[in-house]
Design an enzyme around this catalytic site. Structure first.
Site, PDB file in Angstrom:
ATOM      1  N   GLY A  83     -89.106  75.187  16.713  1.00  0.00           N
ATOM      2  CA  GLY A  83     -89.209  76.019  17.906  1.00  0.00           C
ATOM      3  C   GLY A  83     -88.208  75.566  18.952  1.00  0.00           C
ATOM      4  O   GLY A  83     -87.802  74.401  18.969  1.00  0.00           O
ATOM      5  N   GLN A 125     -84.371  74.802  27.294  1.00  0.00           N
ATOM      6  CA  GLN A 125     -83.805  73.658  26.558  1.00  0.00           C
ATOM      7  C   GLN A 125     -82.312  73.820  26.295  1.00  0.00           C
ATOM      8  O   GLN A 125     -81.645  72.853  25.921  1.00  0.00           O
ATOM      9  CB  GLN A 125     -84.534  73.462  25.222  1.00  0.00           C
ATOM     10  CG  GLN A 125     -85.985  73.016  25.376  1.00  0.00           C
ATOM     11  CD  GLN A 125     -86.652  72.840  24.020  1.00  0.00           C
ATOM     12  OE1 GLN A 125     -87.138  73.802  23.440  1.00  0.00           O
ATOM     13  NE2 GLN A 125     -86.645  71.624  23.511  1.00  0.00           N
ATOM     14  N   CYS A 178     -90.190  67.127  19.945  1.00  0.00           N
ATOM     15  CA  CYS A 178     -89.486  68.129  20.741  1.00  0.00           C
ATOM     16  C   CYS A 178     -87.994  67.857  20.625  1.00  0.00           C
ATOM     17  O   CYS A 178     -87.575  66.709  20.660  1.00  0.00           O
ATOM     18  CB  CYS A 178     -89.940  68.017  22.197  1.00  0.00           C
ATOM     19  SG  CYS A 178     -89.149  69.208  23.278  1.00  0.00           S
ATOM     20  N   LEU A 179     -87.201  68.916  20.486  1.00  0.00           N
ATOM     21  CA  LEU A 179     -85.757  68.727  20.339  1.00  0.00           C
ATOM     22  C   LEU A 179     -85.136  68.150  21.613  1.00  0.00           C
ATOM     23  O   LEU A 179     -84.044  67.596  21.558  1.00  0.00           O
ATOM     24  CB  LEU A 179     -85.080  70.059  19.966  1.00  0.00           C
ATOM     25  CG  LEU A 179     -85.460  70.594  18.576  1.00  0.00           C
ATOM     26  CD1 LEU A 179     -84.783  71.928  18.311  1.00  0.00           C
ATOM     27  CD2 LEU A 179     -85.103  69.592  17.477  1.00  0.00           C
ATOM     28  N   HIS A 214     -96.681  74.934  22.642  1.00  0.00           N
ATOM     29  CA  HIS A 214     -95.656  73.959  23.038  1.00  0.00           C
ATOM     30  C   HIS A 214     -94.450  74.683  23.659  1.00  0.00           C
ATOM     31  O   HIS A 214     -93.954  74.295  24.715  1.00  0.00           O
ATOM     32  CB  HIS A 214     -95.257  73.140  21.796  1.00  0.00           C
ATOM     33  CG  HIS A 214     -94.129  72.178  21.995  1.00  0.00           C
ATOM     34  ND1 HIS A 214     -94.248  70.827  21.777  1.00  0.00           N
ATOM     35  CD2 HIS A 214     -92.835  72.374  22.378  1.00  0.00           C
ATOM     36  CE1 HIS A 214     -93.087  70.238  22.028  1.00  0.00           C
ATOM     37  NE2 HIS A 214     -92.219  71.149  22.388  1.00  0.00           N
ATOM     38  N   GLU A 215     -93.995  75.760  23.000  1.00  0.00           N
ATOM     39  CA  GLU A 215     -92.804  76.471  23.483  1.00  0.00           C
ATOM     40  C   GLU A 215     -93.087  77.230  24.781  1.00  0.00           C
ATOM     41  O   GLU A 215     -92.251  77.250  25.683  1.00  0.00           O
ATOM     42  CB  GLU A 215     -92.265  77.439  22.416  1.00  0.00           C
ATOM     43  CG  GLU A 215     -91.821  76.795  21.099  1.00  0.00           C
ATOM     44  CD  GLU A 215     -90.926  75.585  21.274  1.00  0.00           C
ATOM     45  OE1 GLU A 215     -90.154  75.528  22.251  1.00  0.00           O
ATOM     46  OE2 GLU A 215     -91.004  74.671  20.428  1.00  0.00           O
ATOM     47  N   HIS A 272     -92.895  75.085  27.731  1.00  0.00           N
ATOM     48  CA  HIS A 272     -91.525  74.825  28.200  1.00  0.00           C
ATOM     49  C   HIS A 272     -91.134  75.817  29.298  1.00  0.00           C
ATOM     50  O   HIS A 272     -90.385  75.467  30.204  1.00  0.00           O
ATOM     51  CB  HIS A 272     -90.519  74.976  27.044  1.00  0.00           C
ATOM     52  CG  HIS A 272     -90.281  73.717  26.255  1.00  0.00           C
ATOM     53  ND1 HIS A 272     -89.760  72.576  26.815  1.00  0.00           N
ATOM     54  CD2 HIS A 272     -90.474  73.423  24.941  1.00  0.00           C
ATOM     55  CE1 HIS A 272     -89.638  71.632  25.872  1.00  0.00           C
ATOM     56  NE2 HIS A 272     -90.070  72.127  24.726  1.00  0.00           N
TER      57      HIS A 272
HETATM   58 NI    NI Z   1     -90.151  71.201  22.845  1.00  0.00          NI
END
Ligand code: NI
Length: 176
Positions: free
Chosen positions: A45, A50, A94-95, A136-137, A140
């Site tokens: 995701g 991000q 998380c990226l 989670h997304e 963000h």
């Molecule tokens: Ni994340």
């Protein structure tokens, strides 16, 4: 085109994102680039903040590679309209926080509404990894990271590790 992923700590990851009013070609191509960036990472995701765009846009694909053919999903203005009382625990990453993981408890099922890349309203129930990833997304988009669910001590520890990681990364880039 692969995009640069912003790493924590960064003020852009703490902002509330603006709703998308018009699904323009620019936004559609941003979504495609986000998917490419997510698959390359690899991740399941990615949210627009991000990659430095403060718009309510997320992309995801929680199909395990090799299990089934990819199932990329693009969501504009995703909203959780209901969540189950039942909870589920997953080890999240998380990226924007590479190599940092923590077990997070979230509702096991969520019903989500969104606008797809063709401008159509969609509504669907998700469970398992999809439900966790979606929450989670969507977090963000409101400036919330998974580490915000941890104790202050753990959050500070991860943030310090990330600051060190970013310093080392910057040194490596300067050296090359
Ligand atoms: Ni994340």
């Amino acid at each position: 085109m692969k995009l640069e992923i912003i790493l924590h700590p960064d003020m852009r990851l703490k902002k509330k994102c603006m709703p998308v009013l018009n699904i323009s070609d620019d936004l559609r191509s941003l979504a495609k680039n986000m998917l490419e960036t997510m698959y390359a990472a690899p991740g399941i995701g990615l949210a627009a903040p991000q990659v430095g765009h403060l718009s309510r846009l997320i992309v995801l694909d929680c199909v395990k590679p090799g299990d089934r053919s990819p199932q990329p999903v693009i969501m504009f203005n995703p909203e959780i309209i209901s969540k189950s009382d039942e909870l589920n625990t997953y080890e999240e990453g998380c990226l924007s926080l590479p190599e940092q993981f923590a077990e997070i408890k979230r509702p096991a099922q969520v019903e989500v509404s969104w606008i797809d890349e063709n401008g159509n309203d969609q509504e669907q129930e998700f469970n398992g990894l999809w439900a966790t990833c979606l929450q989670h997304e969507i977090d963000h988009l409101d400036g919330t990271l998974f580490i915000d669910y941890l104790t202050l001590l753990k959050r500070k520890m991860i943030t310090r590790k990330m600051q060190k990681f970013k310093r080392e990364l910057a040194r490596g880039e300067n050296a090359s």
